[in-house]
Design an enzyme around this catalytic site. Sequence first.
Site, mmCIF file in Angstrom:
data_model
loop_
_atom_site.group_PDB
_atom_site.id
_atom_site.type_symbol
_atom_site.label_atom_id
_atom_site.label_comp_id
_atom_site.label_asym_id
_atom_site.label_seq_id
_atom_site.Cartn_x
_atom_site.Cartn_y
_atom_site.Cartn_z
ATOM 1 N N HIS A 289 -29.203 9.068 -9.866
ATOM 2 C CA HIS A 289 -28.594 9.116 -11.198
ATOM 3 C C HIS A 289 -28.313 10.561 -11.569
ATOM 4 O O HIS A 289 -29.164 11.421 -11.324
ATOM 5 C CB HIS A 289 -29.552 8.512 -12.232
ATOM 6 C CG HIS A 289 -29.022 8.618 -13.636
ATOM 7 N ND1 HIS A 289 -28.015 7.808 -14.096
ATOM 8 C CD2 HIS A 289 -29.345 9.457 -14.660
ATOM 9 C CE1 HIS A 289 -27.747 8.119 -15.347
ATOM 10 N NE2 HIS A 289 -28.525 9.122 -15.715
ATOM 11 N N GLU B 30 9.459 -5.496 -5.925
ATOM 12 C CA GLU B 30 8.589 -6.299 -5.070
ATOM 13 C C GLU B 30 9.082 -7.743 -5.059
ATOM 14 O O GLU B 30 9.263 -8.353 -6.116
ATOM 15 C CB GLU B 30 7.139 -6.222 -5.593
ATOM 16 C CG GLU B 30 6.172 -7.246 -5.022
ATOM 17 C CD GLU B 30 6.022 -7.202 -3.506
ATOM 18 O OE1 GLU B 30 5.792 -6.108 -2.959
ATOM 19 O OE2 GLU B 30 6.147 -8.271 -2.875
ATOM 20 N N VAL C 229 0.826 -1.212 0.000
ATOM 21 C CA VAL C 229 0.000 0.000 0.000
ATOM 22 C C VAL C 229 0.860 1.261 0.000
ATOM 23 O O VAL C 229 0.651 2.178 -0.795
ATOM 24 C CB VAL C 229 -0.951 0.001 1.215
ATOM 25 C CG1 VAL C 229 -2.028 1.026 1.034
ATOM 26 C CG2 VAL C 229 -1.562 -1.365 1.424
ATOM 27 N N VAL D 205 8.362 -2.118 3.288
ATOM 28 C CA VAL D 205 8.174 -3.578 3.276
ATOM 29 C C VAL D 205 7.313 -4.038 4.457
ATOM 30 O O VAL D 205 7.393 -5.187 4.872
ATOM 31 C CB VAL D 205 9.540 -4.309 3.293
ATOM 32 C CG1 VAL D 205 10.311 -4.029 2.007
ATOM 33 C CG2 VAL D 205 10.370 -3.926 4.515
HETATM 34 P P1 NAD Z 1 2.437 -3.893 3.011
HETATM 35 O O1 NAD Z 1 2.408 -5.121 3.824
HETATM 36 O O2 NAD Z 1 1.198 -3.331 2.452
HETATM 37 O O3 NAD Z 1 3.409 -4.110 1.762
HETATM 38 C C1 NAD Z 1 4.742 -4.484 1.898
HETATM 39 C C2 NAD Z 1 5.187 -5.092 0.574
HETATM 40 O O4 NAD Z 1 6.579 -5.261 0.627
HETATM 41 C C3 NAD Z 1 4.569 -6.455 0.308
HETATM 42 O O5 NAD Z 1 4.059 -6.496 -0.998
HETATM 43 C C4 NAD Z 1 5.731 -7.413 0.501
HETATM 44 O O6 NAD Z 1 5.646 -8.559 -0.299
HETATM 45 C C5 NAD Z 1 6.892 -6.541 0.093
HETATM 46 N N1 NAD Z 1 8.176 -6.941 0.665
HETATM 47 C C6 NAD Z 1 8.433 -7.372 1.918
HETATM 48 N N2 NAD Z 1 9.758 -7.601 2.076
HETATM 49 C C7 NAD Z 1 10.351 -7.273 0.890
HETATM 50 C C8 NAD Z 1 11.677 -7.266 0.424
HETATM 51 N N3 NAD Z 1 12.674 -7.621 1.219
HETATM 52 N N4 NAD Z 1 11.916 -6.877 -0.844
HETATM 53 C C9 NAD Z 1 10.902 -6.486 -1.658
HETATM 54 N N5 NAD Z 1 9.615 -6.484 -1.257
HETATM 55 C C10 NAD Z 1 9.339 -6.853 -0.004
HETATM 56 O O7 NAD Z 1 3.208 -2.831 3.916
HETATM 57 P P2 NAD Z 1 3.435 -1.279 3.713
HETATM 58 O O8 NAD Z 1 3.125 -0.853 2.330
HETATM 59 O O9 NAD Z 1 4.791 -1.003 4.270
HETATM 60 O O10 NAD Z 1 2.357 -0.666 4.677
HETATM 61 C C11 NAD Z 1 2.390 -0.966 6.091
HETATM 62 C C12 NAD Z 1 1.019 -0.940 6.677
HETATM 63 O O11 NAD Z 1 0.474 0.353 6.642
HETATM 64 C C13 NAD Z 1 0.090 -1.858 5.931
HETATM 65 O O12 NAD Z 1 -0.306 -2.878 6.816
HETATM 66 C C14 NAD Z 1 -1.069 -1.041 5.539
HETATM 67 O O13 NAD Z 1 -2.272 -1.614 5.948
HETATM 68 C C15 NAD Z 1 -0.882 0.274 6.258
HETATM 69 N N6 NAD Z 1 -1.170 1.334 5.278
HETATM 70 C C16 NAD Z 1 -2.463 1.482 4.871
HETATM 71 C C17 NAD Z 1 -2.772 2.420 3.907
HETATM 72 C C18 NAD Z 1 -4.183 2.561 3.456
HETATM 73 O O14 NAD Z 1 -5.067 2.075 4.142
HETATM 74 N N7 NAD Z 1 -4.444 3.211 2.329
HETATM 75 C C19 NAD Z 1 -1.774 3.207 3.347
HETATM 76 C C20 NAD Z 1 -0.480 3.010 3.775
HETATM 77 C C21 NAD Z 1 -0.196 2.075 4.750
#
Ligand code: NAD
Length: 475
Positions: free
Chosen positions: A451, A211, A191, A277
């Site tokens: 609408h 990713e 996200v 991550v």
């Molecule tokens: P996330 O879990 O959404 O995504 C992390 C991503 O990093 C995953 O796709 C994972 O596979 C990847 N990843 C992990 N280790 C890696 C590596 N070593 N190399 C490459 N890719 C790797 O976490 P985030 O984006 O850091 O967000 C953290 C939290 O904050 C989330 O749980 C999310 O719910 C929350 N958040 C929510 C919103 C929203 O609601 N719009 C916005 C931002 C953050």
Amino acid sequence: MSEAYDVVVIGAGPAGYPAAIRAAQNKLKVACVDEWQNTDGSFAFGGTCLNAGCIPSKALLESSELFQRAKDEFAVHGIKVGGLTLDLQTMQKRRASVVKTMTNGINTLFKANGVVGIQGHGQLLAGNRVLIKGADGTEKTLEAKHVVLASGSTPVRLQSVPHDGKYIVDSWNALEFDAVPARLGVIGAGVIGLELGSVWRRLGSEVVVLEALQEFLPMVDQTIAKEAMRHLKKQGLDLKLGAKVSSAAVKGDAVDVLYSDGQGEHSLQVDKLVVAVGRRPFTRDLLAQGIGVQLDERGFIKVDEHCRTGVANVWAVGDVVRGPMLAHKGKEEGVMVADLIAGHYGEVNYKVIPSVIYTAPEIAWVGQTEGQVKASGRPYKVGVFPFAASGRARAMEQAAGMAKIVSAKDDDEVLGVHVIGPMAGELIGEAVLAMEYSASTEDIQRTIHAHPTLSEAIHEAALAVDKKAIDGLNR
Ligand code: NAD
Ligand code: FAD
């Protein structure tokens, strides 16, 4: 002498401050302690969400989308904008001022509700006492009948990618860049990676997202995820899946990144590298030794479905406990706990928590994906309505995406609603309400939608579930 309260909340993020406010509304004597300090040294309530998460990111997403639309989309409306330039300083000032207004708002809410807000570090001691250490070194102890732990989360750091806060940064730093990096690397297409990658892409950065997983947005319905990937790539986000970063090092004014994928080893040079991550629960110096509050193997505070820890009258809510790390999930847990403490009814329906990714188009969903329903073995039916057939979306010149509903064949229950398109985050509210009230698909079909509105897409998707769409093709 120590001060005595009915409830002391540690942490004033979106889980802690609502717990404090609801407890005060329940006529309890409440204090809420928070240690958040901003980069300019100021203290503020509101936690990650208000200071360095939801609010500043949405402020920049809004500004950057306006910039991009003015640049690339206004002309089609017959609006010609000459000499369009970016004033990042003003954009960042606005972001900071939105944050300040919102965090100041919590002070006002605390005062209005009679919550005693305290700036400092809180630690739970034996006997439900809370030791508070102020930034100036002063200490005091509060006695509490109940303690609510709401200490939140912090970004995961990668050992092979050493954070320096200037070139190799986390999401908070990436919200406060004072210049648009020409080349931006992002580790993690989650996200944060997609939202912040979008912001800086729209403002002019070349963005590469690395990713580790092969699957893009695995938690999202895969029809929607595929559509999202197509749009994000078209916007210029260079999404590299299955990319494993082995190291990153700052060399001069740039960062050298080494990663491997199915094609072998690669190197990449960027001006800034954002590590996004995931986040982990934050409990540093929160619990005195031997207090009895248990952590699980990933560091989350263990709680039951009502957010009770194993210690009498000690509760924990928000990112520091299991479940999705979302502000609204924490808020509902905080409110539930404050109601339970006061002897009222309190419940969180964990099955109906909406998620939104604020890219363009926006992505929003609630309930199960088609893949999850399929895996469960329950017979199901699907309805899809493309925004291309929505008069309102066409009028807005934002006709990309679709609404998709997955329903049970046996009793017509709505199992999941998935939207990618304009204002998806707002549209999902209707689906959340429908599912919270156990609506059937027919209930949505029989509900009148104004609408021309975007919400007609939800109506038409519900009709499409039974091949009764009027404005879309029933395939
Ligand atoms: P996330 O879990 O959404 O995504 C992390 C991503 O990093 C995953 O796709 C994972 O596979 C990847 N990843 C992990 N280790 C890696 C590596 N070593 N190399 C490459 N890719 C790797 O976490 P985030 O984006 O850091 O967000 C953290 C939290 O904050 C989330 O749980 C999310 O719910 C929350 N958040 C929510 C919103 C929203 O609601 N719009 C916005 C931002 C953050
Ligand atoms: P936090 O917000 O982290 O608050 C915890 C507070 O407790 C902090 O102020 C901390 O300083 C304080 N604290 C910790 N320990 C102590 C202690 N011992 N003593 C005193 N104080 C202490 N979620 C969404 O739902 N929608 C979004 O759009 C969204 N966007 C995001 C964007 C970004 C860039 C990030 C990083 C996160 C985003 N999130 C979003 C996630 C959201 O911010 C979190 O889920 C939410 O902030 C969790 O709330 P919380 O109250 O549990 O913790």
